[in-house]
Design an enzyme around this catalytic site. Structure first.
Site, PDB file in Angstrom:
ATOM      1  N   ARG A  32     -11.669 -11.106   7.748  1.00 29.71           N
ATOM      2  CA  ARG A  32     -10.883 -12.348   7.673  1.00 29.71           C
ATOM      3  C   ARG A  32     -10.917 -13.129   8.987  1.00 29.71           C
ATOM      4  O   ARG A  32     -10.822 -14.356   8.993  1.00 29.71           O
ATOM      5  CB  ARG A  32      -9.451 -12.058   7.226  1.00 29.71           C
ATOM      6  CG  ARG A  32      -9.408 -11.422   5.842  1.00 29.71           C
ATOM      7  CD  ARG A  32      -8.075 -11.555   5.155  1.00 29.71           C
ATOM      8  NE  ARG A  32      -7.959 -10.569   4.077  1.00 29.71           N
ATOM      9  CZ  ARG A  32      -8.511 -10.697   2.870  1.00 29.71           C
ATOM     10  NH1 ARG A  32      -9.208 -11.772   2.551  1.00 29.71           N
ATOM     11  NH2 ARG A  32      -8.360  -9.745   1.957  1.00 29.71           N
TER      12      ARG A  32
ATOM     13  N   GLN B 257       0.839  -1.208   0.000  1.00 24.03           N
ATOM     14  CA  GLN B 257       0.000   0.000   0.000  1.00 24.03           C
ATOM     15  C   GLN B 257       0.868   1.249   0.000  1.00 24.03           C
ATOM     16  O   GLN B 257       0.603   2.202  -0.730  1.00 24.03           O
ATOM     17  CB  GLN B 257      -0.938  -0.005   1.204  1.00 24.03           C
ATOM     18  CG  GLN B 257      -1.961  -1.132   1.118  1.00 24.03           C
ATOM     19  CD  GLN B 257      -2.833  -1.211   2.359  1.00 24.03           C
ATOM     20  OE1 GLN B 257      -2.656  -0.469   3.317  1.00 24.03           O
ATOM     21  NE2 GLN B 257      -3.787  -2.121   2.335  1.00 24.03           N
TER      22      GLN B 257
ATOM     23  N   LYS C 281      -3.730  -4.424  10.883  1.00 19.67           N
ATOM     24  CA  LYS C 281      -4.659  -4.746   9.791  1.00 19.67           C
ATOM     25  C   LYS C 281      -6.067  -4.317  10.218  1.00 19.67           C
ATOM     26  O   LYS C 281      -6.230  -3.513  11.122  1.00 19.67           O
ATOM     27  CB  LYS C 281      -4.583  -6.241   9.462  1.00 19.67           C
ATOM     28  CG  LYS C 281      -3.235  -6.666   8.906  1.00 19.67           C
ATOM     29  CD  LYS C 281      -2.976  -6.053   7.542  1.00 19.67           C
ATOM     30  CE  LYS C 281      -1.614  -6.426   7.000  1.00 19.67           C
ATOM     31  NZ  LYS C 281      -1.266  -5.661   5.796  1.00 19.67           N
TER      32      LYS C 281
ATOM     33  N   ASP D  91      -2.175 -11.661   4.349  1.00 24.40           N
ATOM     34  CA  ASP D  91      -3.586 -11.676   4.752  1.00 24.40           C
ATOM     35  C   ASP D  91      -4.070 -13.077   5.133  1.00 24.40           C
ATOM     36  O   ASP D  91      -5.232 -13.255   5.507  1.00 24.40           O
ATOM     37  CB  ASP D  91      -4.467 -11.120   3.620  1.00 24.40           C
ATOM     38  CG  ASP D  91      -4.228  -9.624   3.420  1.00 24.40           C
ATOM     39  OD1 ASP D  91      -3.789  -8.953   4.386  1.00 24.40           O
ATOM     40  OD2 ASP D  91      -4.465  -9.136   2.302  1.00 24.40           O
TER      41      ASP D  91
ATOM     42  N   ARG E 294      -4.649  -8.618  14.319  1.00 20.84           N
ATOM     43  CA  ARG E 294      -4.947 -10.020  13.978  1.00 20.84           C
ATOM     44  C   ARG E 294      -4.213 -11.025  14.849  1.00 20.84           C
ATOM     45  O   ARG E 294      -4.684 -12.149  15.013  1.00 20.84           O
ATOM     46  CB  ARG E 294      -4.648 -10.281  12.496  1.00 20.84           C
ATOM     47  CG  ARG E 294      -5.711  -9.661  11.611  1.00 20.84           C
ATOM     48  CD  ARG E 294      -5.566  -9.997  10.150  1.00 20.84           C
ATOM     49  NE  ARG E 294      -6.716  -9.468   9.425  1.00 20.84           N
ATOM     50  CZ  ARG E 294      -6.734  -9.180   8.137  1.00 20.84           C
ATOM     51  NH1 ARG E 294      -5.657  -9.376   7.397  1.00 20.84           N
ATOM     52  NH2 ARG E 294      -7.829  -8.718   7.578  1.00 20.84           N
TER      53      ARG E 294
END
Ligand code: S3P
Length: 440
Positions: free
Chosen positions: A395, A170, A347, A320, A351
Site C-alpha cells: 500500500r 484479525q 501493518k 488500510d 505506515r
C-alpha cells in the site's frame, strides 16, 4: 528489487472492474475448506496473499482448483477434518492469512508450522496467541512472539470468551474460527466495530452466529462444534484496492474514472466519507447487493480538496486507507489531521513512519506523532521528485505511485513487486487509465 517511477500526467480516465476483496477472498477459501462438498467462488482475488491461503488449505487437505473461466472450486474436509500439513506453511506477506489460520488450527488436533517473508516475520503475533492459548493450544514462537510459529492444536479445546484489546478484525476472526471446532459457546467482544466479513460469511455457510450490540461494544458468539454447508460465494470488489485509482483521479487535473463493483460495507467505506468531506467529487452509481454485500460503481473526478480532521472513531472503517488518504491530504489546501492510528505501526510496515518519510522526500510538510499524522497540504502541485522506501509494503508502493501522477516531478519507489500481494493488475490498470509508470 525493481524500482518504479511515476511521472505526472494530464488526466486519468476509464471504467475498470475492481479486483476481488482480499479479506473476503481469504475467508471464502478457509470456510470452503471446512465445508463438506463443493464451494464455488467467483471474483476471488488472485493476489499472492490469497494464493498463499489457497496453498495452506490444500496442505491441510482441501481440494482447490481454478477453472479457466476464473471460478474457484473448493472441496472441503469438514470442521475438525483438517490434515496435519507435511511441511511448514509459507504465508508470504499475509498477516490476515496467518492470523486467521492460527485460529483455525488452534482447535484442531494437528501440528502446523507457519513461516512468512521478512515483513511478516517482524509483525506481532502475540495478539492472537494470547487468546488462543486459553483453548489449550500450544504455541512456540521466535523472539518477540514472531514467526516462525509452531501451533500444537488443542485435543480437547476450551471455548473462549474474549474482549479484543485493540480494534482488530484479525484477532476477532481468529477467536471465532477457533470456536468452530470447540464444544460450547465462543464469544468475542469488540469495543469498536471492525470489518464483519467473518461473521457474515459464517452465516452464509450456515453457521448460527449471534451478534449483539451492547453498550460495551459488539458481542459476537457461536456454538461449536459447528457444521458448515458448502456455498456459492461472489466476492465483491475491494474498496482498499479501488481507493488507489480513485484517489489518483481525484488529485490529477482532468480526470474522470470509474471503478465498478466496489464493496461499500459501512465498516470498510470510511475513506469515501472522508474524501467527500474534503470536497472530492465521488458518486456512487448503480448501488446493488452482490454476494450478500452492498456494492456500487464509484466515479471519481478531479476535485480541489481541502484539509480535514479525520475523527478517530472512523479509523477501523478505513484502517488500510491512511497511506492513500495522506496522498490526497498532501494535494489538498490546508491541514489534515489523523489520529487514533497506533495500529498503523504494525501493518505490513510502520505506515506512519513510511508515509511521513515518503511525503517529506517529496516536499510535503508532515508531522508524525505516536498514533497519528498531520499533513500540511500543498494546496496544488506537490513538488515530488522524491525516492520512496516502501518497506515491503504494497500500500505504500501504490500510494506513492499515485502521488507521482499529480506531482510536479516524478516519484520513484524502491520496489514494485509487493503490489502483487493485493493488486496484481495495478500497474496495467493505471497505465490503461493514462498513468505513466516506468519500471526499472
Ligand atoms: C483485515 C483486518 C485488518 C486489515 C487487514 C485485513 C482482515 O487488520 O488491516 O488488511 O481481513 O481481517 P487488523 O485486524 O490487524 O486491524
Amino acid at each position: 528489487m525493481t524500482q518504479c517511477r511515476s511521472n505526472s500526467v494530464s488526466g486519468l480516465s476509464g471504467r475498470f472492474a475492481t479486483p476481488g476483496d482480499k479479506s473476503m477472498s481469504h475467508r471464502a477459501l478457509m470456510l470452503g475448506a471446512l465445508a463438506v462438498g463443493e464451494t464455488r467462488i467467483s471474483g476471488l482475488l488472485e493476489g499472492a496473499d490469497v494464493l498463499a491461503t489457497a496453498d495452506a488449505m490444500r496442505a491441510m487437505g482441501a481440494q482447490i482448483e481454478r477453472s479457466p473461466d476464473g471460478i474457484w472450486s473448493v472441496h472441503g474436509v469438514g470442521v475438525g477434518g483438517l490434515r496435519e500439513p507435511a511441511s511448514a506453511i509459507d504465508m508470504g506477506n499475509s498477516g490476515t492469512g496467518v492470523r486467521l489460520l492460527m485460529g483455525l488450527v488452534a482447535s484442531q488436533p494437528i501440528r502446523a508450522v507457519f513461516v512468512g517473508d521478512e515483513s511478516l516475520s517482524r509483525r506481532p503475533m502475540e495478539r492472537v496467541m494470547k487468546p488462543l492459548r486459553q483453548t489449550t493450544a500450544q504455541f512456540t514462537a521466535a523472539e518477540g512472539g514472531c514467526l516462525p510459529i509452531t501451533v500444537e492444536g488443542a485435543i480437547n479445546p476450551l471455548p473462549l470468551d474474549y474482549e479484543v484489546p485493540v480494534p482488530s478484525a484479525q484477532v476477532k476472526s481468529a477467536v471465532l474460527l477457533a470456536g468452530l471446532n470447540t464444544p460450547g459457546t465462543t464469544s468475542v467482544l469488540e469495543r469498536e466495530a471492525t470489518r464483519d466479513h467473518t461473521e457474515n460469511m459464517l452465516r452464509h455457510f450456515g453457521v448460527d452466529v449471534q451478534v449483539e450490540d451492547a453498550s460495551a461494544g459488539r458481542r459476537i458468539s457461536l456454538t461449536g462444534p459447528a457444521e458448515l454447508s458448502p456455498a456459492s460465494v461472489a466476492v465483491p470488489g475491494d474498496p482498499s484496492s479501488a481507493a488507489f485509482p480513485l484517489v489518483a483521479a481525484v488529485i490529477t487535473p482532468g480526470s474522470d474514472l470509474t471503478m465498478t463493483g466496489v464493496l461499500i460495507n459501512p465498516l470498510r467505506a470510511g475513506l469515501f466519507d472522508t474524501l467527500r468531506e474534503m470536497g472530492a467529487d465521488l458518486s456512487f452509481d448503480n448501488e446493488r447487493v452482490e454476494g450478500g454485500e452492498k456494492v456500487a460503481d464509484i466515479r471519481a473526478r478531479f476535485s480541489r480538496l481541502k484539509g480535514v480532521t479525520v475523527p478517530a472513531y472512523r479509523a477501523p472503517s478505513m484502517i488500510d486507507e491512511f497511506p492513500i488518504l495522506a496522498i490526497a491530504a498532501a494535494c489538498a489546501e490546508g491541514t489534515t489531521e489523523m489520529d487514533g492510528l497506533a495500529e498503523l505501526r504494525v501493518k505490513e510496515s510502520d505506515r506512519l513512519a513510511a508515509v511521513a518519510t515518503g511525503l517529506s522526500a517529496n516536499g510535503v510538510r508532515v508531522e508524525e506523532f505516536e498514533a497519528g499524522l498531520t499533513v500540511h497540504g500543498a494546496g496544488g502541485l506537490v513538488p515530488g521528485g522524491g525516492f520512496v522506501e516502501t518497506f515491503m509494503d504494497h500500500r505504500i508502493a501504490m500510494a506513492f505511485l499515485v502521488l507521482g501522477c499529480a506531482a510536479a516531478n516524478p516519484v520513484t519507489i524502491d520496489e514494485a513487486e509487493m503490489i502483487a500481494t493485493s493488486f496484481p493488475d495495478f500497474e496495467a490498470l493505471m497505465t490503461k487509465a493514462g498513468a505513466s509508470l516506468e519500471r526499472g
